[in-house]
Structures are given as C-alpha cells and as structure tokens.
Write a protein that holds these residues in place. Sequence first.
Motif, PDB file in Angstrom:
ATOM      1  N   TYR A  65      77.442 150.023 -13.181  1.00 27.65           N
ATOM      2  CA  TYR A  65      76.420 149.629 -12.223  1.00 27.65           C
ATOM      3  C   TYR A  65      75.006 149.938 -12.710  1.00 27.65           C
ATOM      4  O   TYR A  65      74.072 149.196 -12.413  1.00 27.65           O
ATOM      5  CB  TYR A  65      76.687 150.279 -10.869  1.00 27.65           C
ATOM      6  N   GLY A  66      74.825 151.012 -13.461  1.00 25.93           N
ATOM      7  CA  GLY A  66      73.508 151.321 -14.012  1.00 25.93           C
ATOM      8  C   GLY A  66      73.045 150.251 -14.983  1.00 25.93           C
ATOM      9  O   GLY A  66      71.888 149.815 -14.954  1.00 25.93           O
ATOM     10  N   GLU A  67      73.949 149.814 -15.855  1.00 28.08           N
ATOM     11  CA  GLU A  67      73.624 148.736 -16.801  1.00 28.08           C
ATOM     12  C   GLU A  67      73.363 147.428 -16.063  1.00 28.08           C
ATOM     13  O   GLU A  67      72.493 146.651 -16.444  1.00 28.08           O
ATOM     14  CB  GLU A  67      74.756 148.540 -17.811  1.00 28.08           C
ATOM     15  N   ALA A  68      74.136 147.189 -15.001  1.00 30.81           N
ATOM     16  CA  ALA A  68      73.930 145.973 -14.211  1.00 30.81           C
ATOM     17  C   ALA A  68      72.550 145.988 -13.558  1.00 30.81           C
ATOM     18  O   ALA A  68      71.850 144.962 -13.545  1.00 30.81           O
ATOM     19  CB  ALA A  68      75.022 145.836 -13.152  1.00 30.81           C
ATOM     20  N   CYS A  69      72.124 147.145 -13.043  1.00 32.46           N
ATOM     21  CA  CYS A  69      70.786 147.253 -12.447  1.00 32.46           C
ATOM     22  C   CYS A  69      69.707 147.046 -13.502  1.00 32.46           C
ATOM     23  O   CYS A  69      68.676 146.425 -13.223  1.00 32.46           O
ATOM     24  CB  CYS A  69      70.619 148.608 -11.769  1.00 32.46           C
ATOM     25  N   LEU A  70      69.930 147.556 -14.690  1.00 31.80           N
ATOM     26  CA  LEU A  70      68.983 147.353 -15.782  1.00 31.80           C
ATOM     27  C   LEU A  70      68.852 145.866 -16.105  1.00 31.80           C
ATOM     28  O   LEU A  70      67.744 145.376 -16.361  1.00 31.80           O
ATOM     29  CB  LEU A  70      69.433 148.132 -17.017  1.00 31.80           C
ATOM     30  N   GLN A  71      69.954 145.139 -16.057  1.00 35.21           N
ATOM     31  CA  GLN A  71      69.899 143.691 -16.281  1.00 35.21           C
ATOM     32  C   GLN A  71      69.076 143.023 -15.188  1.00 35.21           C
ATOM     33  O   GLN A  71      68.387 142.031 -15.436  1.00 35.21           O
ATOM     34  CB  GLN A  71      71.303 143.093 -16.338  1.00 35.21           C
ATOM     35  N   GLY A  72      69.137 143.559 -13.956  1.00 38.30           N
ATOM     36  CA  GLY A  72      68.304 143.037 -12.879  1.00 38.30           C
ATOM     37  C   GLY A  72      66.825 143.175 -13.201  1.00 38.30           C
ATOM     38  O   GLY A  72      66.030 142.266 -12.936  1.00 38.30           O
ATOM     39  N   ILE A  73      66.452 144.306 -13.794  1.00 41.99           N
ATOM     40  CA  ILE A  73      65.059 144.506 -14.212  1.00 41.99           C
ATOM     41  C   ILE A  73      64.701 143.507 -15.309  1.00 41.99           C
ATOM     42  O   ILE A  73      63.615 142.916 -15.301  1.00 41.99           O
ATOM     43  CB  ILE A  73      64.843 145.958 -14.690  1.00 41.99           C
ATOM     44  N   TYR A  74      65.632 143.293 -16.231  1.00 41.22           N
ATOM     45  CA  TYR A  74      65.386 142.321 -17.303  1.00 41.22           C
ATOM     46  C   TYR A  74      65.216 140.904 -16.754  1.00 41.22           C
ATOM     47  O   TYR A  74      64.440 140.116 -17.295  1.00 41.22           O
ATOM     48  CB  TYR A  74      66.514 142.343 -18.332  1.00 41.22           C
ATOM     49  N   ILE A  75      65.931 140.578 -15.682  1.00 40.87           N
ATOM     50  CA  ILE A  75      65.780 139.266 -15.055  1.00 40.87           C
ATOM     51  C   ILE A  75      64.353 139.093 -14.554  1.00 40.87           C
ATOM     52  O   ILE A  75      63.708 138.068 -14.791  1.00 40.87           O
ATOM     53  CB  ILE A  75      66.799 139.068 -13.921  1.00 40.87           C
ATOM     54  N   VAL A  76      63.851 140.122 -13.859  1.00 41.45           N
ATOM     55  CA  VAL A  76      62.474 140.069 -13.353  1.00 41.45           C
ATOM     56  C   VAL A  76      61.486 139.916 -14.511  1.00 41.45           C
ATOM     57  O   VAL A  76      60.554 139.108 -14.450  1.00 41.45           O
ATOM     58  CB  VAL A  76      62.155 141.328 -12.516  1.00 41.45           C
ATOM     59  N   LEU A  77      61.688 140.667 -15.593  1.00 45.32           N
ATOM     60  CA  LEU A  77      60.787 140.586 -16.742  1.00 45.32           C
ATOM     61  C   LEU A  77      60.871 139.228 -17.437  1.00 45.32           C
ATOM     62  O   LEU A  77      59.850 138.705 -17.906  1.00 45.32           O
ATOM     63  CB  LEU A  77      61.083 141.707 -17.728  1.00 45.32           C
ATOM     64  N   GLN A  78      62.062 138.649 -17.507  1.00 43.62           N
ATOM     65  CA  GLN A  78      62.213 137.316 -18.103  1.00 43.62           C
ATOM     66  C   GLN A  78      61.430 136.281 -17.298  1.00 43.62           C
ATOM     67  O   GLN A  78      60.737 135.430 -17.858  1.00 43.62           O
ATOM     68  CB  GLN A  78      63.686 136.900 -18.151  1.00 43.62           C
ATOM     69  N   ILE A  79      61.549 136.357 -15.973  1.00 42.53           N
ATOM     70  CA  ILE A  79      60.849 135.399 -15.115  1.00 42.53           C
ATOM     71  C   ILE A  79      59.340 135.584 -15.251  1.00 42.53           C
ATOM     72  O   ILE A  79      58.592 134.607 -15.378  1.00 42.53           O
ATOM     73  CB  ILE A  79      61.319 135.538 -13.653  1.00 42.53           C
ATOM     74  N   TYR A  80      58.880 136.845 -15.257  1.00 42.43           N
ATOM     75  CA  TYR A  80      57.450 137.112 -15.410  1.00 42.43           C
ATOM     76  C   TYR A  80      56.939 136.594 -16.762  1.00 42.43           C
ATOM     77  O   TYR A  80      55.909 135.931 -16.848  1.00 42.43           O
ATOM     78  CB  TYR A  80      57.166 138.600 -15.274  1.00 42.43           C
ATOM     79  N   GLY A  81      57.671 136.887 -17.824  1.00 43.60           N
ATOM     80  CA  GLY A  81      57.273 136.429 -19.156  1.00 43.60           C
ATOM     81  C   GLY A  81      57.224 134.921 -19.257  1.00 43.60           C
ATOM     82  O   GLY A  81      56.311 134.351 -19.870  1.00 43.60           O
ATOM     83  N   TRP A  82      58.190 134.257 -18.639  1.00 46.71           N
ATOM     84  CA  TRP A  82      58.234 132.802 -18.655  1.00 46.71           C
ATOM     85  C   TRP A  82      57.031 132.221 -17.921  1.00 46.71           C
ATOM     86  O   TRP A  82      56.397 131.274 -18.390  1.00 46.71           O
ATOM     87  CB  TRP A  82      59.520 132.339 -18.003  1.00 46.71           C
ATOM     88  N   MET A  83      56.676 132.832 -16.786  1.00 51.15           N
ATOM     89  CA  MET A  83      55.521 132.355 -16.023  1.00 51.15           C
ATOM     90  C   MET A  83      54.227 132.539 -16.812  1.00 51.15           C
ATOM     91  O   MET A  83      53.385 131.638 -16.859  1.00 51.15           O
ATOM     92  CB  MET A  83      55.430 133.085 -14.677  1.00 51.15           C
ATOM     93  N   VAL A  84      54.058 133.693 -17.449  1.00 54.12           N
ATOM     94  CA  VAL A  84      52.840 133.943 -18.237  1.00 54.12           C
ATOM     95  C   VAL A  84      52.785 132.985 -19.429  1.00 54.12           C
ATOM     96  O   VAL A  84      51.741 132.429 -19.739  1.00 54.12           O
ATOM     97  CB  VAL A  84      52.797 135.417 -18.698  1.00 54.12           C
ATOM     98  N   TRP A  85      53.924 132.787 -20.089  1.00 56.83           N
ATOM     99  CA  TRP A  85      53.973 131.886 -21.233  1.00 56.83           C
ATOM    100  C   TRP A  85      53.633 130.456 -20.812  1.00 56.83           C
ATOM    101  O   TRP A  85      52.850 129.768 -21.475  1.00 56.83           O
ATOM    102  CB  TRP A  85      55.375 131.908 -21.835  1.00 56.83           C
ATOM    103  N   ALA A  86      54.213 130.016 -19.696  1.00 57.83           N
ATOM    104  CA  ALA A  86      53.970 128.646 -19.232  1.00 57.83           C
ATOM    105  C   ALA A  86      52.515 128.445 -18.820  1.00 57.83           C
ATOM    106  O   ALA A  86      51.978 127.351 -18.982  1.00 57.83           O
ATOM    107  CB  ALA A  86      54.899 128.328 -18.077  1.00 57.83           C
ATOM    108  N   ARG A  87      51.890 129.494 -18.294  1.00 59.26           N
ATOM    109  CA  ARG A  87      50.481 129.402 -17.899  1.00 59.26           C
ATOM    110  C   ARG A  87      49.617 129.175 -19.133  1.00 59.26           C
ATOM    111  O   ARG A  87      48.681 128.385 -19.105  1.00 59.26           O
ATOM    112  CB  ARG A  87      50.060 130.685 -17.183  1.00 59.26           C
TER     113      ARG A  87
END
Length: 92
Positions: A65-87
């Motif tokens: 579950y700890g690793e799964a939660c870490l993947q949740g953080i990575y999901i947020v960072l992926q979305i943020y990075g994609w938005m900044v890149w697309a901008r």
Amino acid sequence: MIDLLTPLKPFATLPWLAMSPLEVIATVMAVWCVWAYTRENIWAWPTGLVAVILQLVLFWDIKLYGEACLQGIYIVLQIYGWMVWARGDGRG
C-alpha cells in the motif's frame, strides 16, 4: 481469458523472472516513456501516466500500500508535468 495479475513463469529454472502480463506491459510502457523523455517527445507524458497507473494496480493487488500511494503521487506529478509541457511557456 488471461488473468493479467497472475505471474507467468517462462523459465522453470528462473523463478525470480515470473512476471504478470500487467507487469510486463507496465515495464514496457515505462521504458517507452523514458525513451520518449530523452527525445523530448510529448508522448512521454501519457505513456508515463499509463505505466504509473498500471504499477499502482499491481502494488495494490500485492498489498504494498505504501508503494501504491507513492504511485498516486507520481500520477499527480505526471499530470502536472504534462500540463506544464503542453503550455510551453518556458517556466518548466
């Protein structure tokens, strides 16, 4: 029907090599993502997002579950990075 979470055992002499089909797909997507990052390709973001979501499913299934939660953080960072890149305003 193939169970995507049940490990495949391609070589009886290498039990540590057993990987589920979902894990193989996640690994391939992650490698493709890194390749796309090195080429500064926009496809790095969606492939990375898919890889991270698949890894979240895998970790949750095996009760890491700890690793799964870490993947949740990575999901947020992926979305943020994609938005900044697309901008593309040079702030990223």
